[in-house]
Design a protein around this motif. Structure first.
Motif, PDB file in Angstrom:
ATOM      1  N   GLN A  40      27.976  67.546 -17.454  1.00 29.89           N
ATOM      2  CA  GLN A  40      27.665  66.781 -16.237  1.00 29.89           C
ATOM      3  C   GLN A  40      28.761  66.987 -15.191  1.00 29.89           C
ATOM      4  OE1 GLN A  40      24.825  65.471 -16.253  1.00 29.89           O
ATOM      5  NE2 GLN A  40      24.742  63.893 -14.689  1.00 29.89           N
ATOM      6  N   ARG A  41      29.994  66.961 -15.635  1.00 31.74           N
ATOM      7  CA  ARG A  41      31.125  67.157 -14.727  1.00 31.74           C
ATOM      8  C   ARG A  41      31.140  68.583 -14.181  1.00 31.74           C
ATOM      9  NH1 ARG A  41      35.625  64.434 -18.246  1.00 31.74           N
ATOM     10  NH2 ARG A  41      35.110  62.307 -17.784  1.00 31.74           N
ATOM     11  N   GLU A  42      30.857  69.526 -15.076  1.00 25.81           N
ATOM     12  CA  GLU A  42      30.827  70.931 -14.646  1.00 25.81           C
ATOM     13  C   GLU A  42      29.740  71.131 -13.592  1.00 25.81           C
ATOM     14  OE1 GLU A  42      32.704  73.667 -15.253  1.00 25.81           O
ATOM     15  OE2 GLU A  42      34.065  72.286 -16.244  1.00 25.81           O
ATOM     16  N   GLU A  43      28.604  70.570 -13.819  1.00 28.47           N
ATOM     17  CA  GLU A  43      27.495  70.699 -12.855  1.00 28.47           C
ATOM     18  C   GLU A  43      27.850  69.988 -11.549  1.00 28.47           C
ATOM     19  OE1 GLU A  43      23.562  69.648 -14.122  1.00 28.47           O
ATOM     20  OE2 GLU A  43      23.855  70.740 -15.981  1.00 28.47           O
ATOM     21  N   SER A  44      28.476  68.846 -11.633  1.00 28.83           N
ATOM     22  CA  SER A  44      28.896  68.123 -10.429  1.00 28.83           C
ATOM     23  C   SER A  44      29.927  68.950  -9.659  1.00 28.83           C
ATOM     24  CB  SER A  44      29.525  66.779 -10.801  1.00 28.83           C
ATOM     25  OG  SER A  44      28.567  65.916 -11.319  1.00 28.83           O
ATOM     26  N   LYS A  45      30.852  69.592 -10.423  1.00 31.13           N
ATOM     27  CA  LYS A  45      31.845  70.441  -9.764  1.00 31.13           C
ATOM     28  C   LYS A  45      31.167  71.614  -9.069  1.00 31.13           C
ATOM     29  CE  LYS A  45      36.234  70.058 -12.210  1.00 31.13           C
ATOM     30  NZ  LYS A  45      37.126  70.705 -13.126  1.00 31.13           N
ATOM     31  N   LYS A  46      30.202  72.235  -9.760  1.00 34.95           N
ATOM     32  CA  LYS A  46      29.492  73.381  -9.176  1.00 34.95           C
ATOM     33  C   LYS A  46      28.722  72.948  -7.928  1.00 34.95           C
ATOM     34  CE  LYS A  46      28.882  76.250 -13.245  1.00 34.95           C
ATOM     35  NZ  LYS A  46      27.932  76.806 -14.195  1.00 34.95           N
ATOM     36  N   LYS A  47      28.060  71.788  -8.030  1.00 33.92           N
ATOM     37  CA  LYS A  47      27.329  71.284  -6.859  1.00 33.92           C
ATOM     38  C   LYS A  47      28.298  71.009  -5.708  1.00 33.92           C
ATOM     39  CE  LYS A  47      23.336  69.023  -8.929  1.00 33.92           C
ATOM     40  NZ  LYS A  47      22.699  67.743  -9.191  1.00 33.92           N
ATOM     41  N   PHE A  48      29.446  70.414  -6.053  1.00 36.80           N
ATOM     42  CA  PHE A  48      30.442  70.081  -5.034  1.00 36.80           C
ATOM     43  C   PHE A  48      30.968  71.354  -4.366  1.00 36.80           C
ATOM     44  CE2 PHE A  48      34.914  69.366  -3.885  1.00 36.80           C
ATOM     45  CZ  PHE A  48      34.738  68.418  -2.886  1.00 36.80           C
ATOM     46  N   VAL A  49      31.304  72.361  -5.192  1.00 36.84           N
ATOM     47  CA  VAL A  49      31.805  73.626  -4.656  1.00 36.84           C
ATOM     48  C   VAL A  49      30.724  74.304  -3.834  1.00 36.84           C
ATOM     49  CG1 VAL A  49      32.596  75.944  -5.304  1.00 36.84           C
ATOM     50  CG2 VAL A  49      33.557  73.950  -6.412  1.00 36.84           C
ATOM     51  N   THR A  50      29.488  74.266  -4.300  1.00 37.36           N
ATOM     52  CA  THR A  50      28.371  74.879  -3.572  1.00 37.36           C
ATOM     53  C   THR A  50      28.174  74.175  -2.229  1.00 37.36           C
ATOM     54  OG1 THR A  50      27.298  75.390  -5.681  1.00 37.36           O
ATOM     55  CG2 THR A  50      25.940  75.524  -3.723  1.00 37.36           C
ATOM     56  N   ILE A  51      28.187  72.867  -2.286  1.00 35.78           N
ATOM     57  CA  ILE A  51      28.025  72.107  -1.043  1.00 35.78           C
ATOM     58  C   ILE A  51      29.204  72.376  -0.101  1.00 35.78           C
ATOM     59  CG2 ILE A  51      28.021  69.772  -0.081  1.00 35.78           C
ATOM     60  CD1 ILE A  51      26.341  68.903  -2.482  1.00 35.78           C
ATOM     61  N   LEU A  52      30.418  72.420  -0.667  1.00 34.08           N
ATOM     62  CA  LEU A  52      31.613  72.687   0.126  1.00 34.08           C
ATOM     63  C   LEU A  52      31.533  74.067   0.750  1.00 34.08           C
ATOM     64  CD1 LEU A  52      34.316  71.443   0.959  1.00 34.08           C
ATOM     65  CD2 LEU A  52      35.331  72.542  -1.023  1.00 34.08           C
ATOM     66  N   VAL A  53      31.150  75.083  -0.034  1.00 32.02           N
ATOM     67  CA  VAL A  53      30.999  76.451   0.478  1.00 32.02           C
ATOM     68  C   VAL A  53      29.905  76.476   1.534  1.00 32.02           C
ATOM     69  CG1 VAL A  53      30.263  78.782  -0.140  1.00 32.02           C
ATOM     70  CG2 VAL A  53      31.927  77.611  -1.542  1.00 32.02           C
ATOM     71  N   GLY A  54      28.818  75.761   1.302  1.00 32.06           N
ATOM     72  CA  GLY A  54      27.726  75.698   2.290  1.00 32.06           C
ATOM     73  C   GLY A  54      28.196  75.076   3.594  1.00 32.06           C
ATOM     74  N   ILE A  55      28.966  74.001   3.468  1.00 38.77           N
ATOM     75  CA  ILE A  55      29.475  73.343   4.688  1.00 38.77           C
ATOM     76  C   ILE A  55      30.446  74.262   5.413  1.00 38.77           C
ATOM     77  CG2 ILE A  55      30.949  71.456   5.482  1.00 38.77           C
ATOM     78  CD1 ILE A  55      29.617  69.684   3.389  1.00 38.77           C
ATOM     79  N   VAL A  56      31.334  74.923   4.659  1.00 36.28           N
ATOM     80  CA  VAL A  56      32.287  75.847   5.267  1.00 36.28           C
ATOM     81  C   VAL A  56      31.534  76.982   5.957  1.00 36.28           C
ATOM     82  CG1 VAL A  56      34.097  77.539   4.768  1.00 36.28           C
ATOM     83  CG2 VAL A  56      34.230  75.262   3.784  1.00 36.28           C
ATOM     84  N   LEU A  57      30.523  77.545   5.270  1.00 33.34           N
ATOM     85  CA  LEU A  57      29.733  78.624   5.887  1.00 33.34           C
ATOM     86  C   LEU A  57      28.980  78.123   7.120  1.00 33.34           C
ATOM     87  CD1 LEU A  57      28.293  80.565   2.805  1.00 33.34           C
ATOM     88  CD2 LEU A  57      30.002  81.335   4.429  1.00 33.34           C
ATOM     89  N   ALA A  58      28.445  76.927   7.018  1.00 34.49           N
ATOM     90  CA  ALA A  58      27.732  76.352   8.166  1.00 34.49           C
ATOM     91  C   ALA A  58      28.703  76.144   9.338  1.00 34.49           C
ATOM     92  CB  ALA A  58      27.069  75.030   7.791  1.00 34.49           C
ATOM     93  N   CYS A  59      29.909  75.679   9.036  1.00 33.49           N
ATOM     94  CA  CYS A  59      30.912  75.503  10.101  1.00 33.49           C
ATOM     95  C   CYS A  59      31.278  76.841  10.711  1.00 33.49           C
ATOM     96  CB  CYS A  59      32.166  74.829   9.536  1.00 33.49           C
ATOM     97  SG  CYS A  59      31.963  73.081   9.231  1.00 33.49           S
ATOM     98  N   PHE A  60      31.539  77.849   9.853  1.00 37.14           N
ATOM     99  CA  PHE A  60      31.870  79.169  10.390  1.00 37.14           C
ATOM    100  C   PHE A  60      30.710  79.740  11.198  1.00 37.14           C
ATOM    101  CE2 PHE A  60      35.299  79.618   7.063  1.00 37.14           C
ATOM    102  CZ  PHE A  60      36.339  79.686   7.986  1.00 37.14           C
ATOM    103  N   LEU A  61      29.494  79.580  10.691  1.00 36.87           N
ATOM    104  CA  LEU A  61      28.329  80.083  11.410  1.00 36.87           C
ATOM    105  C   LEU A  61      28.168  79.375  12.756  1.00 36.87           C
ATOM    106  CD1 LEU A  61      25.837  81.933  11.356  1.00 36.87           C
ATOM    107  CD2 LEU A  61      24.575  80.038  10.313  1.00 36.87           C
ATOM    108  N   SER A  62      28.320  78.059  12.743  1.00 31.96           N
ATOM    109  CA  SER A  62      28.193  77.322  14.020  1.00 31.96           C
ATOM    110  C   SER A  62      29.326  77.709  14.971  1.00 31.96           C
ATOM    111  CB  SER A  62      28.162  75.812  13.785  1.00 31.96           C
ATOM    112  OG  SER A  62      29.384  75.380  13.230  1.00 31.96           O
ATOM    113  N   MET A  63      30.532  77.877  14.467  1.00 35.59           N
ATOM    114  CA  MET A  63      31.645  78.316  15.318  1.00 35.59           C
ATOM    115  C   MET A  63      31.380  79.720  15.882  1.00 35.59           C
ATOM    116  SD  MET A  63      33.731  75.885  15.561  1.00 35.59           S
ATOM    117  CE  MET A  63      35.251  76.555  16.130  1.00 35.59           C
TER     118      MET A  63
END
Length: 190
Positions: free
Chosen positions: A13-36
């Motif tokens: 459960q923790r591993e999946e939460s970490k993966k989701k968190f990293v995925t969401i974080l990477v998605g947000i970072v990519l979205a920020c870079f894309l918007s910039m």
């Protein structure tokens, strides 16, 4: 149930939460870079458009500056031509000025005044003469003052005649010919 071990499940459960968190974080970072990146492209396009407009305006301004300098040059030529035309008109009208002066002098000299010397120096006319009476001399002065061609009369002197010719007084005066502009205006009046 006491023997169920939930630790591996929690670990998963923790591993999946970490993966989701990293995925969401990477998605947000990519979205920020894309918007910039998109914002940077948008502002870059605006800047390029403004640079094109500025370059166009600069070229138009330089073309108008050239036209203005051409107009100034034409104005100088026009002024030179007008000055030449005025000079030609002045020469044309002053061509007969000597004759006009002599004609005007004959009109202003009344009977009883005899001119012995009439000398012109530029616009100044110097007169020496003899007069039978001061009344006739004052008549001449009034006629000079009312003349369309002559102005600024200055009476130099009046000397009573010597013993041999007591009847005649010697006098000297000077007056000026009016400038061309004033003569033309007076002559054009009805």
């Amino acid at each position: 149930m006491p023997h169920i071990n939930l630790l591996p499940w929690r670990e998963l459960q923790r591993e999946e939460s970490k993966k989701k968190f990293v995925t969401i974080l990477v998605g947000i970072v990519l979205a920020c870079f894309l918007s910039m990146y998109l914002l940077s492209m948008f502002y870059s396009a605006l800047k390029d458009g403004q640079n094109l407009k500025n370059n166009y305006l600069s070229s138009e301004i330089s073309m108008l500056d050239r036209k203005i300098s051409d107009i100034r040059e034409l104005d100088k030529r026009k002024e030179n031509l007008q000055q030449r035309m005025r000079l030609i008109e002045e020469l044309q009208s002053s061509r007969n000025l000597g004759t006009q002066i002599m004609d005007e002098v004959t009109k202003i000299v009344p009977q009883g005044i005899y001119l012995t010397k009439l000398e012109r120096r530029g616009n100044q006319i110097y007169v020496l003469g003899r007069s039978e009476s001061n009344n006739r001399l004052s008549t001449m002065i009034r006629q000079v003052q009312s003349s369309y061609l002559l102005e600024r009369l200055t009476m130099q002197d009046i000397v009573a005649g010597d013993q041999s010719s007591r009847l005649l007084s010697d006098f000297s005066m000077e007056f000026y010919v009016k400038p061309f502009d004033e003569i033309g205006e007076v002559r054009n009046e009805p």
